[in-house]
Write an enzyme that holds these catalytic residues in place. Structure first.
Site, PDB file in Angstrom:
ATOM      1  N   THR A 139       0.901  -1.155   0.000  1.00 25.19           N
ATOM      2  CA  THR A 139       0.000   0.000   0.000  1.00 25.19           C
ATOM      3  C   THR A 139       0.937   1.201   0.000  1.00 25.19           C
ATOM      4  O   THR A 139       2.048   1.123   0.569  1.00 25.19           O
ATOM      5  CB  THR A 139      -0.915   0.036   1.254  1.00 25.19           C
ATOM      6  OG1 THR A 139      -0.082   0.088   2.418  1.00 25.19           O
ATOM      7  CG2 THR A 139      -1.822  -1.185   1.339  1.00 25.19           C
ATOM      8  N   HIS A 140       0.563   2.264  -0.656  1.00 29.12           N
ATOM      9  CA  HIS A 140       1.438   3.446  -0.793  1.00 29.12           C
ATOM     10  C   HIS A 140       2.775   3.098  -1.460  1.00 29.12           C
ATOM     11  O   HIS A 140       3.764   3.791  -1.242  1.00 29.12           O
ATOM     12  CB  HIS A 140       1.711   4.095   0.567  1.00 29.12           C
ATOM     13  CG  HIS A 140       0.496   4.293   1.412  1.00 29.12           C
ATOM     14  ND1 HIS A 140      -0.246   5.452   1.391  1.00 29.12           N
ATOM     15  CD2 HIS A 140      -0.134   3.447   2.276  1.00 29.12           C
ATOM     16  CE1 HIS A 140      -1.284   5.323   2.246  1.00 29.12           C
ATOM     17  NE2 HIS A 140      -1.235   4.105   2.772  1.00 29.12           N
ATOM     18  N   SER A 261      18.510   0.294 -26.520  1.00 32.00           N
ATOM     19  CA  SER A 261      18.726   1.725 -26.714  1.00 32.00           C
ATOM     20  C   SER A 261      19.709   1.893 -27.859  1.00 32.00           C
ATOM     21  O   SER A 261      20.581   1.052 -28.069  1.00 32.00           O
ATOM     22  CB  SER A 261      19.289   2.332 -25.433  1.00 32.00           C
ATOM     23  OG  SER A 261      20.016   3.509 -25.736  1.00 32.00           O
ATOM     24  N   LYS A 267      20.679  -1.598 -22.254  1.00 32.69           N
ATOM     25  CA  LYS A 267      19.283  -1.304 -21.942  1.00 32.69           C
ATOM     26  C   LYS A 267      18.300  -2.367 -22.392  1.00 32.69           C
ATOM     27  O   LYS A 267      18.470  -3.014 -23.409  1.00 32.69           O
ATOM     28  CB  LYS A 267      18.885   0.026 -22.593  1.00 32.69           C
ATOM     29  CG  LYS A 267      19.577   1.203 -21.956  1.00 32.69           C
ATOM     30  CD  LYS A 267      18.935   1.585 -20.636  1.00 32.69           C
ATOM     31  CE  LYS A 267      17.889   2.642 -20.866  1.00 32.69           C
ATOM     32  NZ  LYS A 267      17.287   3.042 -19.597  1.00 32.69           N
ATOM     33  N   GLU A 274       5.034   0.774 -21.401  1.00 30.39           N
ATOM     34  CA  GLU A 274       4.979   2.241 -21.359  1.00 30.39           C
ATOM     35  C   GLU A 274       3.950   2.780 -22.354  1.00 30.39           C
ATOM     36  O   GLU A 274       3.253   3.762 -22.086  1.00 30.39           O
ATOM     37  CB  GLU A 274       6.349   2.828 -21.670  1.00 30.39           C
ATOM     38  CG  GLU A 274       7.368   2.559 -20.574  1.00 30.39           C
ATOM     39  CD  GLU A 274       8.767   2.948 -21.009  1.00 30.39           C
ATOM     40  OE1 GLU A 274       9.266   3.963 -20.525  1.00 30.39           O
ATOM     41  OE2 GLU A 274       9.359   2.238 -21.853  1.00 30.39           O
ATOM     42  N   GLN A 306     -21.021  14.830 -36.514  1.00 33.91           N
ATOM     43  CA  GLN A 306     -20.036  14.159 -37.377  1.00 33.91           C
ATOM     44  C   GLN A 306     -18.704  13.995 -36.636  1.00 33.91           C
ATOM     45  O   GLN A 306     -17.900  13.133 -36.967  1.00 33.91           O
ATOM     46  CB  GLN A 306     -19.844  14.975 -38.656  1.00 33.91           C
ATOM     47  CG  GLN A 306     -18.940  14.324 -39.683  1.00 33.91           C
ATOM     48  CD  GLN A 306     -19.114  14.983 -41.043  1.00 33.91           C
ATOM     49  OE1 GLN A 306     -20.083  14.729 -41.739  1.00 33.91           O
ATOM     50  NE2 GLN A 306     -18.188  15.837 -41.402  1.00 33.91           N
TER      51      GLN A 306
HETATM   52  N1  ARG Z   1     -21.573  12.523 -42.401  1.00 38.74           N
HETATM   53  C1  ARG Z   1     -22.667  12.805 -41.529  1.00 38.74           C
HETATM   54  C2  ARG Z   1     -22.324  12.458 -40.093  1.00 38.74           C
HETATM   55  O1  ARG Z   1     -21.375  11.776 -39.903  1.00 38.74           O
HETATM   56  C3  ARG Z   1     -23.857  12.046 -41.956  1.00 38.74           C
HETATM   57  C4  ARG Z   1     -25.180  12.663 -41.627  1.00 38.74           C
HETATM   58  C5  ARG Z   1     -25.358  13.884 -42.420  1.00 38.74           C
HETATM   59  N2  ARG Z   1     -26.651  14.409 -42.266  1.00 38.74           N
HETATM   60  C6  ARG Z   1     -26.940  15.653 -42.649  1.00 38.74           C
HETATM   61  N3  ARG Z   1     -28.144  16.055 -42.508  1.00 38.74           N
HETATM   62  N4  ARG Z   1     -26.026  16.435 -43.187  1.00 38.74           N
HETATM   63  O2  ARG Z   1     -22.955  12.866 -39.150  1.00 38.74           O
END
Ligand code: ARG
Length: 442
Positions: A139-140, A261, A267, A274, A306
């Site tokens: 712990t710690h 390395s 190394k 990581e 989008q």
């Molecule tokens: N490429 C658009 C998106 O990923 C698709 C939907 C577009 N709809 C619109 N009414 N322009 O959201």
């Protein structure tokens, strides 16, 4: 405008989902009599040909056609004519994209679930092999009590099993079809949303068309499950980094998961660990990005949505990489049992066992036992030895009722064996739990 508006550079990753959705939509349109069965057949063959071209890498993606939906529809119409133009009846890109993203996330959940199970299996294998290998419990990051390497591995199995559960919950909740919500209000065409929902493996259609096109909480939920899982992998990776440092020397990784390395010939850097630790931030960032896209959006669809995709795709791909690397490292890891045992005994790690002995054998209240043990630890420290290195006379100087029976609880082996309560560190427990997990994961 084209540069900021187009999403084809990234949403083409959803081509399989887009075609799957269009096939189901066309089949339904024909079944309810909105398009002819000849049109449906032409659409099906056309979409199958497009799928083959994309698969083969020779589909002419066009940024001017904006997104995956328009790219596929335009090529379909080019190939089959009039029938292609009928495909979008009773549908909008708004429900289409909501569908594609749901299908994509559902597929990602299925893939990641299998990978999480693979890491769990690898951990269970190590747990079975190292059920009795004592190591320091911390712990710690200070020595606390002896535990076993197997018990430590199974702790991560528990965490990963909850991650798997969170993905399963998310899958259950997202499994409703938005197709047919159309632009936002549904459609006047006599479509059958239940039919498309069933054909696409959903439990049913979504109940509110506005919600269907406006919501991405399923994606945010998926990203949280990923971020939590990435956090677990990162904690494990951090331990691997610490354990492989020669100052600890608890485990060795082979050349398969370390690098040298370019300047220091001696190394052996734990780069894979990581990177698992380092990549966690991308997944967390994707979650925050998704929530941020949604937080200020009035209903229903806004083009902001989008922006749901790149972080989502990157997070899922990052998880795929990190889970694969972790499974590989777990299987590659060779614990150094002698070094672990030596470290397990250091730092007066059985002091709690001594205090518990005083409570059990002398009926001493625990708080008093804690004080007596503290004085004995100070005495041993001054003498430059561990607790077992004190003579009985030295112990009796602090508490005359101590007998030489006390030496029976001061070894690390006795300590781990005694912790046999349910969920405890005792090797017999670890073996039983590992066997249970093996069975559950079979
Ligand atoms: N490429 C658009 C998106 O990923 C698709 C939907 C577009 N709809 C619109 N009414 N322009 O959201």
């Amino acid at each position: 405008m084209q540069a900021i508006n187009a999403s084809i550079g990234f949403d083409r990753k959803m081509w399989r989902q887009d075609i799957r959705g269009s096939l189901a939509h066309a089949a339904m349109l024909s079944r309810v009599g909105i398009i002819s069965s000849a049109d449906e057949a032409a659409i099906r063959q056309g979409l199958e040909a497009i799928a083959a071209r994309i698969e083969a890498g020779d589909f002419p993606w066009d940024e001017a056609l904006e997104d995956i939906h328009m790219n596929i529809e335009a090529r379909l119409t080019e190939a089959i004519g009039e029938a292609g133009k009928r495909l979008h009846t009773g549908r909008s890109r708004n429900d289409q994209v909501a569908l594609d993203v749901r299908l994509w996330v559902r597929d990602a959940i299925d893939g990641l679930t299998g990978q999480i199970e693979d890491v769990m299996r690898a951990l269970v294998e190590q747990a079975e092999a190292q059920a009795g290998t004592v190591m320091p419990g911390f712990t710690h990051l200070q020595p606390a009590q002896p535990t076993t390497f197997g018990h430590h591995m199974l702790a991560y199995v528990e965490m990963l099993s909850r991650d798997r559960g969170r993905l399963a919950d998310c899958r259950k909740r997202l499994n409703e079809s938005p197709l047919g919500a159309a632009a936002l209000c549904g459609t006047g065409f006599p479509i059958d949303r239940h039919m498309t929902a069933e054909a696409l493996g959903f439990d049913g259609p979504t109940r509110n068309s506005l919600d269907a096109v406006a919501s991405r909480d399923f994606a945010a939920e998926f990203l949280f499950a990923c971020a939590m899982c990435a956090t677990h992998l990162s904690r494990f990776a951090e331990e691997v980094v610490i354990w492989t440092s020669p100052y600890f020397g608890f485990v060795k990784l082979s050349d398969a998961f370390t690098t040298g390395s370019s300047i220091m010939p001696q190394k052996r850097n734990p780069d894979a660990a990581e990177l698992v630790r380092g990549k966690t931030g991308r997944v967390m960032g994707a979650l925050i990005g998704m929530l941020t896209v949604l937080k200020g959006l009035p209903l229903t669809y806004g083009k902001d949505m989008q922006e749901d995709k790149e972080g989502l795709f990157d997070a899922a791909e990052t998880m795929t990489l990190c889970l694969a690397a972790t499974a590989g490292m777990v299987r590659d890891m060779k614990p150094d049992a002698a070094r672990l045992r030596e470290a397990a005994g250091a730092g007066f790690s059985t002091a709690t066992d001594l205090a518990d002995w005083l409570v059990r054998e002398l009926k001493m209240p625990f708080r008093d036992a804690h004080h007596v043990t503290g004085r004995l630890v100070a005495k041993a420290e001054a003498k430059g030895t561990d607790l077992a290195g004190l003579t009985l006379a030295e112990m009796q100087a602090e508490e005359p009722r101590i007998t030489d029976g006390v030496f029976g609880v001061l070894s690390v082996e006795a300590s781990v064996a005694s912790r046999a309560c349910y969920g405890g560190t005792a090797p017999e427990n670890v073996r039983r739990m590992a066997a249970e997990w093996r069975e559950r994961l079979a």
